[in-house]
Design a protein around this motif. Structure first.
Motif, PDB file in Angstrom:
ATOM      1  N   UNK A   1       7.722   6.832   0.143  1.00 11.90           N
ATOM      2  CA  UNK A   1       6.948   6.377   1.203  1.00 11.90           C
ATOM      3  C   UNK A   1       7.534   5.197   1.723  1.00 11.90           C
ATOM      4  N   UNK A   2       8.216   4.353   0.810  1.00 14.54           N
ATOM      5  CA  UNK A   2       9.098   2.951   1.395  1.00 14.54           C
ATOM      6  C   UNK A   2      10.120   3.448   2.186  1.00 14.54           C
ATOM      7  N   UNK A   3      10.767   4.372   1.736  1.00 13.95           N
ATOM      8  CA  UNK A   3      11.850   4.929   2.653  1.00 13.95           C
ATOM      9  C   UNK A   3      11.339   5.391   4.136  1.00 13.95           C
ATOM     10  N   UNK A   4      10.164   5.920   4.284  1.00 14.23           N
ATOM     11  CA  UNK A   4       9.664   6.363   5.447  1.00 14.23           C
ATOM     12  C   UNK A   4       9.334   5.073   6.548  1.00 14.23           C
ATOM     13  N   UNK A   5       8.738   4.284   5.465  1.00 14.64           N
ATOM     14  CA  UNK A   5       8.331   2.988   6.204  1.00 14.64           C
ATOM     15  C   UNK A   5       9.683   2.333   7.033  1.00 14.64           C
TER      16      UNK A   5
ATOM     17  N   UNK B   1       0.885  -1.113  -0.048  1.00 17.33           N
ATOM     18  CA  UNK B   1       0.017   0.006   0.009  1.00 17.33           C
ATOM     19  C   UNK B   1       0.800   1.080  -0.018  1.00 17.33           C
ATOM     20  N   UNK B   2       1.880   1.465   0.953  1.00 21.77           N
ATOM     21  CA  UNK B   2       2.719   2.523   0.892  1.00 21.77           C
ATOM     22  C   UNK B   2       3.441   2.500  -0.478  1.00 21.77           C
ATOM     23  N   UNK B   3       3.941   1.631  -1.100  1.00 20.93           N
ATOM     24  CA  UNK B   3       4.773   1.692  -2.350  1.00 20.93           C
ATOM     25  C   UNK B   3       3.709   2.367  -3.411  1.00 20.93           C
ATOM     26  N   UNK B   4       2.444   1.762  -3.287  1.00 18.69           N
ATOM     27  CA  UNK B   4       1.954   2.151  -4.582  1.00 18.69           C
ATOM     28  C   UNK B   4       1.330   3.557  -4.356  1.00 18.69           C
ATOM     29  N   UNK B   5       1.113   4.030  -2.999  1.00 18.04           N
ATOM     30  CA  UNK B   5       0.641   5.350  -2.789  1.00 18.04           C
ATOM     31  C   UNK B   5       1.797   6.381  -2.594  1.00 18.04           C
ATOM     32  N   UNK B   6       2.823   6.044  -1.738  1.00 23.66           N
ATOM     33  CA  UNK B   6       3.917   6.911  -1.712  1.00 23.66           C
ATOM     34  C   UNK B   6       5.047   6.569  -2.604  1.00 23.66           C
ATOM     35  N   UNK B   7       5.137   5.581  -3.325  1.00 22.15           N
ATOM     36  CA  UNK B   7       6.366   5.334  -4.027  1.00 22.15           C
ATOM     37  C   UNK B   7       7.690   5.058  -3.354  1.00 22.15           C
ATOM     38  N   UNK B   8       8.766   5.336  -3.799  1.00 17.26           N
ATOM     39  CA  UNK B   8      10.073   5.159  -3.035  1.00 17.26           C
ATOM     40  C   UNK B   8      10.164   5.888  -1.990  1.00 17.26           C
TER      41      UNK B   8
END
Length: 500
Positions: free
Chosen positions: A358-362, A349-356
Motif C-alpha cells: 500500500x505504501x508503494x502505491x501511495x 492509514x495506508x501503511x496500517x491497512x495496506x502494509x508495504x
C-alpha cells in the motif's frame, strides 16, 4: 535568513561562498521516490535508460540555473514574483497547488524513512512513519546556527547516499562498457521501455524545487552591479552543475545495482520475483539475497539519508512558498510539524491497512500529483526569466527563450502523458473501484479544460509595468501597503551578516 558574505579574494574562497544552494536543491533528485523509479528502471531494462537520466538532469540543470538567476538578478524568489504579477484568485490557486506539491513530495520521504527504520531497527512500518515525523526536527534545529551549517549537513547526507550506493554497486560488479553505452547511446527497445523512460523523466523535476532555488541564492550578499550579478549567476550555475553531476552519478549507481543483479543469468526465482515488481521495501530483500546482509543495511542508511535531506529542503521550500504568496512567515519547526501532520495521516492509514504494498502505491500517487503540479511552477519561471521588465539585461536571449519554452513544453507533455496513461491504465485494468472509475471519467474532461485554460492564462497574461505595479500596491489600501512595507522592513532588520 542570515546573509552569507562573499569574499572577493582569494578566488577559491569566493567560489566556496557560493557552494550550498545547489546541493540543497540536488537532494530532490535523490529522494526516495526517484530512488524507487531508478531501481525499477534498472531491474526492467538493465542500463538501457541511463541516457534518459543524463538528458533529464541536463534539462534540470538548465531549468534550475534559470531559477537561481531569477533570484540573483531580482533579489526576489519565484513565489514573490507570482504574488506581484498575478491577481489574488490566481495566486491563491498557485499557492494551494504549490503546497500540495510540497506535501506530495513529502509522502515518499516519509515512507522511505519508515522503510529505512524497518530495515535497520526492525520497527513496524507504521511506527517508522511516526518516527519520520520527529527526527527531521533535529536537522532543522541546525538552521539556528546559520544556513551554512545546514548546507554542510545536507551535503554530508548527499555524500552518504552516494557512498552507500557506490559501495553496493562495486560489489554488484556491473559491466562498465554497458553502463557507458547506456549513458550515451539512446535506445528504447520496447514499448515498456518507452513508458518507463517517461516515468523516469516525470519523476526527476520537482515543482517546489523551482521555488526553493530562487530563494536560496538570495542568502548570498553579492554586488548588485551588472558585473556582480553576472558573476554570481556564473558561480551558481557551476555550483548547480557540480551538485547535479554528483546526483547523476548516484542515479547511475542505483540503476546499475539492480541492472547488474537482475540481469544475472544465475538469479534465483525469489530474486526474479523481486526484480519484476521492485519497491523501496522489496529492494532490501533483493540486495540481501543477492549480495549479502550488509548491502541491505547500506541501502537502508542511504534511504534514511535521502529521506531526511529531502524533507529538510521540502520544509524550506514550503516556508518560502507561504512567505511569498501570503506574506506569512512561520517558524521552520512549526512548518515541518504542520506539513508532517497532514502527510503522516494518509501515510499512516495506508501503511496500517495496506502494509508495504500500500505504501508503494501511495508513492506512485504522489508522483502523479507532482507531474500534475509541475507546469504551474515551470511556466511562471520561464515567463519571468524571459522578461526584460524583471530581469533587465540579464533576461534570457531570444534563442535561449525559444529553447527553454520548447524544452518546458516537452517536459509538460511528458508529465501529462505519464499522468494520463497511469490514470487510464488504472481505470482499464479495473484496479480502481467501479464507482471511483465513473467519477474519474466524469471529472477528467472538465478538469482537463480548466487545467489547460489556467496554463494558457499563466503563459499569455500581459505583464504589469513596474511603475504601474508600484502605484497599484500603494493605492490598494493604505493599511495593506503599510503592512507589506513594515513586513519587508522587519525582514530586513532581521538580516544578520554571517562570515564564511
Amino acid at each position: 535568513m542570515a546573509l552569507v558574505q562573499i569574499q572577493d579574494t582569494p578566488q577559491w574562497k569566493k567560489a566556496l561562498g557560493f557552494i550550498g544552494p545547489g546541493f540543497l536543491v540536488s537532494v530532490a533528485y535523490l529522494d526516495p521516490g526517484n530512488l524507487e523509479t531508478d531501481l525499477q528502471a534498472g531491474a526492467d531494462h538493465k542500463y538501457q535508460l541511463l541516457w534518459i537520466v543524463f538528458v533529464g538532469l541536463s534539462f534540470a540543470l538548465i531549468i534550475q540555473s534559470r531559477s537561481a538567476k531569477l533570484g540573483v538578478a531580482t533579489g526576489k524568489h519565484l513565489a514573490e514574483h507570482c504574488k506581484m504579477d498575478y491577481p489574488n484568485p490566481i495566486n491563491y490557486c498557485l499557492w494551494i497547488l504549490a503546497e500540495i506539491a510540497v506535501m506530495a513530495a513529502d509522502i515518499p520521504q516519509v515512507i522511505g524513512t519508515a522503510f529505512a527504520f524497518n530495515i535497520l531497527l526492525g520497527a513496524p512500518i507504521w511506527s517508522g512513519v511516526l518516527l519520520a515525523g520527529l527526527n527531521t526536527l533535529l536537522l532543522l534545529g541546525l538552521q539556528r546556527y546559520g544556513i551554512r551549517k545546514l548546507e554542510i549537513a545536507i551535503g554530508i547526507l548527499v555524500l552518504v547516499v552516494g557512498g552507500c550506493f557506490c559501495s553496493v554497486m562495486a560489489h554488484a560488479k556491473p559491466n562498465p562498457k554497458e553502463i557507458m553505452k547506456g549513458m550515451f547511446v539512446p535506445e528504447l527497445r520496447t514499448s515498456s521501455a518507452t513508458s518507463d523512460a517517461i516515468a523516469l523523466l516525470g519523476a526527476l523535476i520537482m515543482p517546489h524545487n523551482l521555488f526553493l532555488h530562487s530563494a536560496l541564492v538570495i542568502s548570498r550578499k553579492i554586488s548588485r552591479t551588472s558585473d556582480g550579478i553576472r558573476s554570481a549567476s556564473k558561480f551558481f550555475f557551476l555550483e548547480s552543475g557540480l551538485a547535479l553531476f554528483i546526483a547523476f552519478l548516484i542515479n547511475v549507481s542505483v540503476i546499475s545495482v539492480t541492472g547488474g543483479v537482475c540481469s544475472n543469468p544465475n538469479i534465483t526465482l525469489e530474486n526474479k520475483n523481486h526484480c519484476d515488481d521492485i519497491t523501496l521495501d522489496s529492494a532490501s530483500f533483493l540486495l540481501k539475497n543477492a549480495l549479502g546482509n550488509w548491502s541491505s543495511k547500506l541501502y537502508a542508511v542511504s534511504l534514511l539519508a535521502s529521506g531526511q535531506s529531502s524533507t529538510v529542503t521540502g520544509t524550506y521550500a514550503g516556508q518560502y512558498i507561504m512567505q511569498g504568496f501570503l506574506e506569512l512567515k512561520m517558524e521552520l519547526w512549526l512548518r515541518n510539524l504542520v506539513t508532517r501532520c497532514i502527510v503522516i495521516l494518509p501515510s499512516l492509514m495506508v501503511c496500517i491497512i495496506g502494509g508495504a504494498s500500500g505504501a508503494a502505491r501511495l508513492i506512485i500517487i504522489a508522483s502523479m500529483i507532482l507531474s500534475f503540479e509541475l507546469p504551474f511552477a515551470l511556466v511562471p519561471l520561464l515567463k519571468f526569466t524571459s522578461s526584460a521588465a524583471k530581469m533587465g539585461e540579464h533576461k534570457n536571449s531570444i534563442m535561449i527563450s525559444i529553447v527553454l519554452w520548447f524544452l518546458g513544453f516537452c517536459s509538460i507533455a511528458i508529465n501529462m502523458y505519464f499522468l494520463g496513461s497511469t490514470l487510464i491504465g488504472w481505470i482499464a485494468s479495473r484496479r480502481m473501484p467501479k464507482a471511483a472509475a465513473i467519477v474519474a471519467g466524469t471529472l477528467i474532461v472538465p478538469l482537463a479544460i480548466l487545467y489547460i485554460a489556467l496554463l494558457v492564462y499563466l503563459t499569455l497574461k500581459k505583464e504589469v509595468p513596474e511603475v504601474n505595479r508600484r502605484d497599484s500596491i500603494l493605492s490598494s489600501g493604505g493599511s495593506s501597503g503599510r503592512q507589506s512595507n513594515n513586513g519587508d522592513q522587519g525582514i530586513r532588520e532581521e538580516i544578520q551578516m554571517e562570515e564564511i
